[in-house]
Design a protein around this motif. Structure first.
Motif, PDB file in Angstrom:
ATOM      1  N   GLY A   1       0.849  -1.183   0.000  1.00  6.95           N
ATOM      2  CA  GLY A   1       0.000   0.000   0.000  1.00  6.95           C
ATOM      3  C   GLY A   1       0.887   1.236   0.000  1.00  6.95           C
ATOM      4  N   GLU A   2       0.418   2.310   0.652  1.00  2.85           N
ATOM      5  CA  GLU A   2       1.172   3.563   0.670  1.00  2.85           C
ATOM      6  C   GLU A   2       1.885   3.834   1.988  1.00  2.85           C
ATOM      7  N   ASP A   3       1.513   3.108   3.052  1.00  2.00           N
ATOM      8  CA  ASP A   3       1.988   3.498   4.379  1.00  2.00           C
ATOM      9  C   ASP A   3       2.820   2.467   5.117  1.00  2.00           C
ATOM     10  N   VAL A   4       3.066   1.310   4.534  1.00  2.00           N
ATOM     11  CA  VAL A   4       3.791   0.246   5.229  1.00  2.00           C
ATOM     12  C   VAL A   4       4.848  -0.347   4.300  1.00  2.00           C
ATOM     13  N   ALA A   5       6.010  -0.675   4.879  1.00  5.26           N
ATOM     14  CA  ALA A   5       7.057  -1.380   4.131  1.00  5.26           C
ATOM     15  C   ALA A   5       7.486  -2.598   4.940  1.00  5.26           C
ATOM     16  N   VAL A   6       7.691  -3.715   4.233  1.00  3.16           N
ATOM     17  CA  VAL A   6       8.095  -4.974   4.857  1.00  3.16           C
ATOM     18  C   VAL A   6       9.337  -5.490   4.147  1.00  3.16           C
TER      19      VAL A   6
ATOM     20  N   VAL B   1      -1.938   5.396  11.250  1.00  5.22           N
ATOM     21  CA  VAL B   1      -2.326   4.248  12.058  1.00  5.22           C
ATOM     22  C   VAL B   1      -2.628   3.119  11.091  1.00  5.22           C
ATOM     23  N   VAL B   2      -1.975   1.975  11.282  1.00  5.61           N
ATOM     24  CA  VAL B   2      -2.208   0.845  10.394  1.00  5.61           C
ATOM     25  C   VAL B   2      -2.614  -0.376  11.209  1.00  5.61           C
ATOM     26  N   ASP B   3      -3.487  -1.170  10.624  1.00  9.62           N
ATOM     27  CA  ASP B   3      -3.898  -2.438  11.213  1.00  9.62           C
ATOM     28  C   ASP B   3      -3.291  -3.558  10.380  1.00  9.62           C
ATOM     29  N   LEU B   4      -2.707  -4.532  11.047  1.00  7.82           N
ATOM     30  CA  LEU B   4      -2.148  -5.695  10.372  1.00  7.82           C
ATOM     31  C   LEU B   4      -2.771  -6.938  10.984  1.00  7.82           C
ATOM     32  N   ARG B   5      -3.151  -7.888  10.138  1.00  8.72           N
ATOM     33  CA  ARG B   5      -3.744  -9.119  10.650  1.00  8.72           C
ATOM     34  C   ARG B   5      -3.383 -10.276   9.728  1.00  8.72           C
ATOM     35  N   VAL B   6      -3.357 -11.464  10.294  1.00 11.50           N
ATOM     36  CA  VAL B   6      -3.152 -12.647   9.462  1.00 11.50           C
ATOM     37  C   VAL B   6      -4.458 -12.903   8.723  1.00 11.50           C
TER      38      VAL B   6
ATOM     39  N   VAL C   1      -2.980  -5.731   5.363  1.00  8.04           N
ATOM     40  CA  VAL C   1      -2.582  -4.444   5.917  1.00  8.04           C
ATOM     41  C   VAL C   1      -3.677  -3.435   5.586  1.00  8.04           C
ATOM     42  N   THR C   2      -4.199  -2.751   6.605  1.00  8.72           N
ATOM     43  CA  THR C   2      -5.258  -1.760   6.408  1.00  8.72           C
ATOM     44  C   THR C   2      -4.765  -0.391   6.845  1.00  8.72           C
ATOM     45  N   SER C   3      -4.856   0.570   5.927  1.00  6.68           N
ATOM     46  CA  SER C   3      -4.469   1.948   6.229  1.00  6.68           C
ATOM     47  C   SER C   3      -5.310   2.885   5.387  1.00  6.68           C
TER      48      SER C   3
ATOM     49  N   GLN D   1      -7.962   1.417   3.152  1.00  3.72           N
ATOM     50  CA  GLN D   1      -7.577   0.545   2.042  1.00  3.72           C
ATOM     51  C   GLN D   1      -6.930  -0.726   2.572  1.00  3.72           C
ATOM     52  N   ASN D   2      -7.350  -1.866   2.035  1.00  9.46           N
ATOM     53  CA  ASN D   2      -6.770  -3.158   2.395  1.00  9.46           C
ATOM     54  C   ASN D   2      -5.761  -3.579   1.335  1.00  9.46           C
ATOM     55  N   ASP D   3      -4.594  -4.017   1.772  1.00  8.60           N
ATOM     56  CA  ASP D   3      -3.579  -4.566   0.879  1.00  8.60           C
ATOM     57  C   ASP D   3      -3.102  -5.871   1.477  1.00  8.60           C
ATOM     58  N   SER D   4      -2.729  -6.814   0.640  1.00 13.83           N
ATOM     59  CA  SER D   4      -2.262  -8.107   1.130  1.00 13.83           C
ATOM     60  C   SER D   4      -0.806  -8.336   0.727  1.00 13.83           C
TER      61      SER D   4
END
Length: 198
Positions: A77-82, A115-120, A175-177, A180-183
């Motif tokens: 997405g736009e707000d998280v890097a892994v 603020v981001v939400d991450l879930r399996v 990942v939700t931010s 928007q949901n991204d997988s």
């Protein structure tokens, strides 16, 4: 801003990058069973000060501030890097919870002020756990609040943590931010091209 102030800021930035790189290298090179190896990420009392004036959940403790995601990371997405690694090393965690038998330590990078939400993904709640921020708390779903640091200079925040799994697997995360949901699939102990995600 005078030249001395700019030089001090440059030295702090370089030192911060050096610390982050050193932490990653040491975590990867410390053998299992070594008493210096942490199975649960420790809290960092020297974490950068963050602002709580934005409201929302409490600030998640971070270990570094960055101008951009580091090399070896990919955006989700736009707000998280892994991490962009095809597989992350998973070692015995020492935990008794079946879904947390193995642990892969990796840093999460989040855009400052978000603020981001991450879930399996669905079906993985009994097989994987997540956790960042140095608290050691792990769950199937977590929220990371990357408060804007004092001064507002940094664009990204780094958080210590990782993924626990029942066994080596390709773990699907959501990942939700900003609505928007991204997988993203993460190879925990095994590359995703050699493991099923279901």
């Amino acid at each position: 801003m005078n030249s001395n102030s700019a030089e001090r800021r440059s030295v702090r930035t370089t030192a911060g990058w050096g610390f982050l790189c050193l932490t990653v290298v040491l975590a990867a090179c410390t053998p299992p069973g070594d008493p210096r190896r942490h199975t649960t990420p420790p809290a960092n009392p020297a974490a950068p000060t963050t602002s709580t004036s934005t409201g929302g959940p409490p600030c998640t403790p971070s270990v570094d501030t960055l101008a951009a995601p580091p090399a070896g990371y990919r955006l989700v997405g736009e707000d998280v890097a892994v991490p962009d690694a095809p597989v992350m090393s998973a070692e015995d965690s020492g935990e008794t919870e079946p879904a947390a038998r193995l642990f892969a330590k990796w840093g999460l990078i989040v855009r400052a002020g978000t603020v981001v939400d991450l879930r399996v993904a669905a079906g993985w709640q009994d097989r994987a756990r997540l956790g960042w921020g140095g608290t050691g708390t792990r769950a199937a779903a977590v929220t990371v609040h990357a408060c804007t640091p004092e001064g507002g200079q940094a664009q990204w925040m780094a958080f210590v943590g990782g993924t626990w799994v029942a066994q080596a697997a390709c773990v699907p995360l959501i990942v939700t931010s900003n609505g928007q949901n991204d997988s993203v699939d993460l190879g925990i102990g095994v590359p995703c091209d050699k493991a099923a995600t279901s």
